[in-house]
Design an enzyme around this catalytic site. Structure first.
Site, PDB file in Angstrom:
ATOM      1  N   ASP A 128      38.191 108.000  -2.046  1.00 17.37           N
ATOM      2  CA  ASP A 128      38.303 106.539  -2.168  1.00 17.37           C
ATOM      3  C   ASP A 128      38.024 105.997  -3.570  1.00 17.37           C
ATOM      4  O   ASP A 128      37.344 104.978  -3.726  1.00 17.37           O
ATOM      5  CB  ASP A 128      37.372 105.861  -1.167  1.00 17.37           C
ATOM      6  N   LYS A 151      43.370 106.612   5.483  1.00 14.86           N
ATOM      7  CA  LYS A 151      42.495 106.423   6.637  1.00 14.86           C
ATOM      8  C   LYS A 151      42.248 104.939   6.900  1.00 14.86           C
ATOM      9  O   LYS A 151      42.417 104.107   6.021  1.00 14.86           O
ATOM     10  CB  LYS A 151      41.154 107.138   6.418  1.00 14.86           C
ATOM     11  N   CYS A 195      31.340 106.564   2.354  1.00 13.59           N
ATOM     12  CA  CYS A 195      32.486 107.434   2.635  1.00 13.59           C
ATOM     13  C   CYS A 195      32.316 108.845   2.094  1.00 13.59           C
ATOM     14  O   CYS A 195      32.794 109.800   2.710  1.00 13.59           O
ATOM     15  CB  CYS A 195      33.758 106.784   2.108  1.00 13.59           C
TER      16      CYS A 195
END
Length: 198
Positions: free
Chosen positions: A10, A110, A152
């Protein structure tokens, strides 16, 4: 024989300075990772490189309702909407990833219709789960880096370990939100889950 993947979690504009959910130091991590990927010696340690992206289409309660304050635990400001500028990987890192021609690069998306913190909740463009793609490449070990260590990156590392992969979090290439939480993860949380810290 061990086969290792690098998972870049990310590193997107919305999670860097100026973004909807900015994490201080995000752009520095993007710069450091881009430089590392251009280093032949660094890249030679890996058999696969993975990028993960939040890619929200309609994630329901993951986004705070209009006019409501997010609680920053379950609900969050609107971020990383699919195809938006904020959902893009930081250009410098994206350019470095595109320049990789020695190993396969796997792109994972995602959170399309629900919250998703772990890269292992994501899928490739052809809807293949990340763990299946890694197994197809014979991956036994993963190094995890990116944003944010206490969200994350953490969930991706924990899921990797739960899937039986030897997992390491690369502290020089990860940045978190709350320093006490990150320190606790490095000292206790990750080791207790069988995740190495380097």
């Amino acid at each position: 024989m061990a086969r290792r993947a690098l998972i870049l979690v990310d590193v997107q504009y919305d999670f860097c300075e100026g973004g909807a959910l900015a994490v201080a130091g995000g752009l520095d991590v993007a710069h450091s990772l881009a430089a590392a990927l251009r280093d032949e010696e660094f890249l030679s340690a890996y058999d696969v490189v993975v990028t993960t992206q939040d890619w929200h289409i309609d994630p329901g309660e993951h986004f705070a309702a209009p006019g409501e304050e997010p609680d920053f635990r379950v609900s969050w400001p609107v971020h990383c909407v699919a195809e938006s500028d904020g959902a893009r990987i930081v250009d410098e890192l994206a350019d470095a990833v595109r320049g990789i021609d020695t190993v396969p690069v796997i792109e994972v998306f995602k959170g399309h219709y629900a919250a998703a913190y772990s890269g292992f909740e994501g899928v490739t463009d052809d809807d293949e789960p990340l763990i299946d793609r890694l197994r197809a490449h014979g991956i036994t070990d993963v190094d995890v880096a990116g944003i944010a260590t206490d969200y994350c990156v953490k969930e991706t590392a924990l899921h990797a370990a739960q899937a039986g992969l030897r997992t390491t979090v690369l502290t020089d290439f990860a940045v978190g939100i709350r320093a006490p939480d990150v320190a606790e993860l490095y000292a206790d949380g990750f080791p207790a889950a069988g995740v190495l810290v380097r």
